[in-house]
Scaffold this motif. Structure first.
Motif, PDB file in Angstrom:
ATOM      1  N   TYR A 130       0.838  -1.202   0.000  1.00 15.65           N
ATOM      2  CA  TYR A 130       0.000   0.000   0.000  1.00 15.65           C
ATOM      3  C   TYR A 130       0.876   1.255   0.000  1.00 15.65           C
ATOM      4  CZ  TYR A 130      -2.838   3.803   1.876  1.00 15.65           C
ATOM      5  OH  TYR A 130      -3.433   5.030   2.074  1.00 15.65           O
ATOM      6  N   ASN A 131       1.874   1.297   0.862  1.00 13.11           N
ATOM      7  CA  ASN A 131       2.747   2.469   0.967  1.00 13.11           C
ATOM      8  C   ASN A 131       3.503   2.738  -0.337  1.00 13.11           C
ATOM      9  OD1 ASN A 131       1.990   2.742   3.632  1.00 13.11           O
ATOM     10  ND2 ASN A 131       3.835   1.774   4.459  1.00 13.11           N
ATOM     11  N   ARG A 132       3.869   1.664  -1.012  1.00 13.25           N
ATOM     12  CA  ARG A 132       4.667   1.812  -2.228  1.00 13.25           C
ATOM     13  C   ARG A 132       3.838   2.301  -3.412  1.00 13.25           C
ATOM     14  NH1 ARG A 132       5.929  -2.990  -2.732  1.00 13.25           N
ATOM     15  NH2 ARG A 132       4.712  -3.617  -4.550  1.00 13.25           N
ATOM     16  N   ILE A 133       2.625   1.757  -3.573  1.00  9.34           N
ATOM     17  CA  ILE A 133       1.866   2.054  -4.796  1.00  9.34           C
ATOM     18  C   ILE A 133       0.953   3.270  -4.675  1.00  9.34           C
ATOM     19  CG2 ILE A 133       1.896  -0.403  -5.375  1.00  9.34           C
ATOM     20  CD1 ILE A 133      -1.151  -0.420  -4.802  1.00  9.34           C
ATOM     21  N   THR A 134       0.527   3.595  -3.455  1.00  6.07           N
ATOM     22  CA  THR A 134      -0.495   4.636  -3.283  1.00  6.07           C
ATOM     23  C   THR A 134      -0.101   5.998  -3.844  1.00  6.07           C
ATOM     24  OG1 THR A 134      -1.526   3.520  -1.404  1.00  6.07           O
ATOM     25  CG2 THR A 134      -1.853   5.901  -1.557  1.00  6.07           C
ATOM     26  N   PRO A 135       1.147   6.470  -3.645  1.00  7.85           N
ATOM     27  CA  PRO A 135       1.486   7.796  -4.201  1.00  7.85           C
ATOM     28  C   PRO A 135       1.337   7.889  -5.711  1.00  7.85           C
ATOM     29  CG  PRO A 135       3.100   7.119  -2.549  1.00  7.85           C
ATOM     30  CD  PRO A 135       2.240   5.919  -2.828  1.00  7.85           C
ATOM     31  N   ASN A 136       1.336   6.764  -6.417  1.00  7.49           N
ATOM     32  CA  ASN A 136       1.256   6.786  -7.879  1.00  7.49           C
ATOM     33  C   ASN A 136      -0.131   6.465  -8.424  1.00  7.49           C
ATOM     34  OD1 ASN A 136       4.092   7.286  -8.186  1.00  7.49           O
ATOM     35  ND2 ASN A 136       4.462   5.125  -7.702  1.00  7.49           N
ATOM     36  N   ILE A 137      -1.080   6.224  -7.528  1.00  8.96           N
ATOM     37  CA  ILE A 137      -2.431   5.894  -7.975  1.00  8.96           C
ATOM     38  C   ILE A 137      -3.237   7.177  -8.190  1.00  8.96           C
ATOM     39  CG2 ILE A 137      -4.629   4.835  -7.286  1.00  8.96           C
ATOM     40  CD1 ILE A 137      -3.056   2.643  -5.945  1.00  8.96           C
ATOM     41  N   LYS A 138      -3.920   7.266  -9.318  1.00  7.41           N
ATOM     42  CA  LYS A 138      -4.762   8.424  -9.613  1.00  7.41           C
ATOM     43  C   LYS A 138      -6.184   8.140  -9.138  1.00  7.41           C
ATOM     44  CE  LYS A 138      -2.035  10.012 -13.557  1.00  7.41           C
ATOM     45  NZ  LYS A 138      -2.034  10.372 -15.004  1.00  7.41           N
ATOM     46  N   LEU A 139      -6.625   8.925  -8.178  1.00  8.50           N
ATOM     47  CA  LEU A 139      -7.956   8.745  -7.606  1.00  8.50           C
ATOM     48  C   LEU A 139      -9.024   9.121  -8.631  1.00  8.50           C
ATOM     49  CD1 LEU A 139      -7.320  10.339  -4.082  1.00  8.50           C
ATOM     50  CD2 LEU A 139      -6.809   8.012  -4.868  1.00  8.50           C
ATOM     51  N   HIS A 140     -10.177   8.459  -8.517  1.00  4.77           N
ATOM     52  CA  HIS A 140     -11.249   8.740  -9.479  1.00  4.77           C
ATOM     53  C   HIS A 140     -12.596   8.520  -8.807  1.00  4.77           C
ATOM     54  CE1 HIS A 140     -12.297   9.725 -13.590  1.00  4.77           C
ATOM     55  NE2 HIS A 140     -13.131   8.692 -13.658  1.00  4.77           N
ATOM     56  N   ARG A 141     -13.543   7.938  -9.469  1.00  5.35           N
ATOM     57  CA  ARG A 141     -14.892   7.704  -8.988  1.00  5.35           C
ATOM     58  C   ARG A 141     -15.559   6.700  -9.924  1.00  5.35           C
ATOM     59  NH1 ARG A 141     -14.787  12.609 -11.537  1.00  5.35           N
ATOM     60  NH2 ARG A 141     -14.319  13.718  -9.626  1.00  5.35           N
ATOM     61  N   PRO A 142     -16.721   6.142  -9.592  1.00  4.56           N
ATOM     62  CA  PRO A 142     -17.494   6.293  -8.364  1.00  4.56           C
ATOM     63  C   PRO A 142     -17.108   5.221  -7.340  1.00  4.56           C
ATOM     64  CG  PRO A 142     -18.758   5.034  -9.944  1.00  4.56           C
ATOM     65  CD  PRO A 142     -17.455   5.371 -10.615  1.00  4.56           C
ATOM     66  N   THR A 143     -17.846   5.197  -6.207  1.00 10.10           N
ATOM     67  CA  THR A 143     -17.629   4.191  -5.172  1.00 10.10           C
ATOM     68  C   THR A 143     -18.603   3.044  -5.375  1.00 10.10           C
ATOM     69  OG1 THR A 143     -16.979   5.943  -3.617  1.00 10.10           O
ATOM     70  CG2 THR A 143     -17.488   3.777  -2.692  1.00 10.10           C
ATOM     71  N   ASN A 144     -18.060   1.863  -5.586  1.00  4.92           N
ATOM     72  CA  ASN A 144     -18.878   0.678  -5.830  1.00  4.92           C
ATOM     73  C   ASN A 144     -18.201  -0.518  -5.162  1.00  4.92           C
ATOM     74  OD1 ASN A 144     -20.490  -1.372  -6.787  1.00  4.92           O
ATOM     75  ND2 ASN A 144     -20.041  -1.038  -8.955  1.00  4.92           N
ATOM     76  N   PHE A 145     -18.872  -1.097  -4.158  1.00  2.95           N
ATOM     77  CA  PHE A 145     -18.305  -2.245  -3.451  1.00  2.95           C
ATOM     78  C   PHE A 145     -18.546  -3.572  -4.178  1.00  2.95           C
ATOM     79  CE2 PHE A 145     -18.938  -0.146   1.015  1.00  2.95           C
ATOM     80  CZ  PHE A 145     -17.926   0.754   0.718  1.00  2.95           C
ATOM     81  N   ALA A 146     -19.460  -3.590  -5.129  1.00  5.88           N
ATOM     82  CA  ALA A 146     -19.902  -4.854  -5.715  1.00  5.88           C
ATOM     83  C   ALA A 146     -18.774  -5.671  -6.343  1.00  5.88           C
ATOM     84  CB  ALA A 146     -21.020  -4.600  -6.726  1.00  5.88           C
ATOM     85  N   PRO A 147     -17.900  -5.083  -7.176  1.00  8.95           N
ATOM     86  CA  PRO A 147     -16.833  -5.910  -7.762  1.00  8.95           C
ATOM     87  C   PRO A 147     -15.929  -6.548  -6.711  1.00  8.95           C
ATOM     88  CG  PRO A 147     -17.059  -3.853  -8.979  1.00  8.95           C
ATOM     89  CD  PRO A 147     -17.896  -3.714  -7.734  1.00  8.95           C
ATOM     90  N   LEU A 148     -15.640  -5.816  -5.635  1.00 13.27           N
ATOM     91  CA  LEU A 148     -14.802  -6.352  -4.572  1.00 13.27           C
ATOM     92  C   LEU A 148     -15.500  -7.491  -3.840  1.00 13.27           C
ATOM     93  CD1 LEU A 148     -12.283  -6.239  -2.738  1.00 13.27           C
ATOM     94  CD2 LEU A 148     -13.479  -4.477  -1.388  1.00 13.27           C
ATOM     95  N   ILE A 149     -16.775  -7.317  -3.518  1.00 11.28           N
ATOM     96  CA  ILE A 149     -17.522  -8.364  -2.818  1.00 11.28           C
ATOM     97  C   ILE A 149     -17.625  -9.604  -3.686  1.00 11.28           C
ATOM     98  CG2 ILE A 149     -19.770  -8.995  -1.849  1.00 11.28           C
ATOM     99  CD1 ILE A 149     -20.089  -6.035  -1.031  1.00 11.28           C
ATOM    100  N   LYS A 150     -17.849  -9.421  -4.988  1.00 12.09           N
ATOM    101  CA  LYS A 150     -17.943 -10.572  -5.885  1.00 12.09           C
ATOM    102  C   LYS A 150     -16.604 -11.301  -5.989  1.00 12.09           C
ATOM    103  CE  LYS A 150     -21.804  -8.731  -8.556  1.00 12.09           C
ATOM    104  NZ  LYS A 150     -22.259  -8.187  -9.867  1.00 12.09           N
ATOM    105  N   LYS A 151     -15.506 -10.554  -5.951  1.00 14.55           N
ATOM    106  CA  LYS A 151     -14.191 -11.190  -5.949  1.00 14.55           C
ATOM    107  C   LYS A 151     -14.001 -12.002  -4.665  1.00 14.55           C
ATOM    108  CE  LYS A 151     -10.029 -12.140  -7.292  1.00 14.55           C
ATOM    109  NZ  LYS A 151      -9.788 -13.050  -8.444  1.00 14.55           N
ATOM    110  N   ALA A 152     -14.441 -11.458  -3.536  1.00 13.02           N
ATOM    111  CA  ALA A 152     -14.353 -12.197  -2.275  1.00 13.02           C
ATOM    112  C   ALA A 152     -15.183 -13.480  -2.331  1.00 13.02           C
ATOM    113  CB  ALA A 152     -14.813 -11.311  -1.121  1.00 13.02           C
ATOM    114  N   ILE A 153     -16.357 -13.403  -2.947  1.00 10.34           N
ATOM    115  CA  ILE A 153     -17.198 -14.589  -3.118  1.00 10.34           C
ATOM    116  C   ILE A 153     -16.458 -15.647  -3.940  1.00 10.34           C
ATOM    117  CG2 ILE A 153     -19.277 -15.474  -4.251  1.00 10.34           C
ATOM    118  CD1 ILE A 153     -20.664 -12.836  -3.456  1.00 10.34           C
ATOM    119  N   ASP A 154     -15.780 -15.217  -5.009  1.00  3.76           N
ATOM    120  CA  ASP A 154     -15.017 -16.146  -5.835  1.00  3.76           C
ATOM    121  C   ASP A 154     -13.929 -16.847  -5.023  1.00  3.76           C
ATOM    122  OD1 ASP A 154     -16.520 -15.484  -8.056  1.00  3.76           O
ATOM    123  OD2 ASP A 154     -15.046 -14.078  -8.863  1.00  3.76           O
ATOM    124  N   ILE A 155     -13.254 -16.082  -4.162  1.00  3.66           N
ATOM    125  CA  ILE A 155     -12.185 -16.651  -3.343  1.00  3.66           C
ATOM    126  C   ILE A 155     -12.756 -17.668  -2.357  1.00  3.66           C
ATOM    127  CG2 ILE A 155     -10.510 -16.107  -1.517  1.00  3.66           C
ATOM    128  CD1 ILE A 155     -10.059 -13.403  -2.949  1.00  3.66           C
TER     129      ILE A 155
END
Length: 267
Positions: A130-155
């Motif tokens: 997190y510390n290494r990559i965060t300074p280079n990440i370009k923030l954007h939008r929108p906020t959507n939890f669904a793809p993350l939750i579906k990935k957790a379901i897959d795992i």
């Protein structure tokens, strides 16, 4: 209705009352062991939406919530450290999948792994990555939890093991219906979702997700406001871990009664 399902739902309905029995983190640890929870998987999700730049106005001295400095940890770093250190002894294999969402590449439609190849080994590598990559990440939008939750379901589906998904996010969800649908779907699996609100809020929709989503097999989503929990606590780490994990024993009990576990590792 199956008696096991009825029992699980009844227990979930009394969840808020049951939480009063926990006075310290040790009480929660004992309760988890009493329910047979000795091993679990851990998944992290980090919010990289644009609002992180302004959501620290009141709660992080006006700084971006993703600001990385030598003088203090930002809220995301604290969440990773506290929950990672607390849950790592329960982790099945020491491997922690960690993902970001809401950046300019995914734009609310997907997620990206914090580590390019493989999962992080322990929470310290989650933090270091997190510390290494965060300074280079370009923030954007929108906020959507669904793809993350579906990935957790897959795992969870692939492993058949109980997992805890920790989502650290700074505000309201834009894709509300899609996120609700994903939370409901997740209640068919041995998966607990802890959503930690960092920054100023408001948190109205998160509380709706926590308390009022219908048609779930069990109450699988818990929200807590990071600043409210730690701002007046004598020990920030203990107070936050206690509040974050106090629903886990009852959720795990419901998961077992509903027969959602293919296999439980007890050692």
């Amino acid at each position: 209705m199956d008696t096991g399902i009825m029992s699980a739902l009844k227990r979930q309905n009394s969840l808020k009352i049951d939480q009063n029995r926990f006075q310290c983190l040790h009480d929660v640890s004992i309760a988890m062991k009493d329910e047979g929870l000795t091993k679990c998987g851990l998944i992290f999700g980090i919010d990289y939406t644009m609002s992180n730049k302004v959501q620290g106005e009141k709660t992080f001295d006006g700084r971006s919530l993703h600001e990385i400095s030598d003088d203090c940890l930002n809220p995301y770093q604290e969440v990773i450290c506290i929950l990672g250190e607390t849950l790592q002894p329960l982790d099945l294999d020491g491997l922690i999948p960690a993902y970001g969402f809401g950046d300019i590449r995914t734009k609310g439609d997907g997620i990206f792994p914090l580590k390019e190849v493989g999962s992080c080994v322990g929470f310290k590598e989650v933090l270091d990555t997190y510390n290494r990559i965060t300074p280079n990440i370009k923030l954007h939008r929108p906020t959507n939890f669904a793809p993350l939750i579906k990935k957790a379901i897959d795992i969870v589906s692939a492993t058949g093991k109980y997992h805890i998904l920790v989502i650290a996010a700074d505000g309201q969800v834009n894709a509300e219906e899609e996120t609700i649908s994903a939370i409901v779907e997740a209640s068919n699996y041995p998966l607990s979702i802890i959503c930690v609100g960092v920054g100023d809020g408001p948190w109205g929709m998160m509380k709706e997700f926590d308390d009022k989503i219908p048609k779930r097999n069990f109450d699988n989503f818990q929200f807590l406001n990071f600043y409210d929990v730690v701002s007046h606590a004598r020990n920030r780490q203990t107070a936050f871990a206690l509040h974050a994990l106090m629903e886990i024993p009852d959720q795990y009990h419901a998961i077992e009664e509903l027969g959602l576990l293919n296999q439980v590792t007890k050692s």
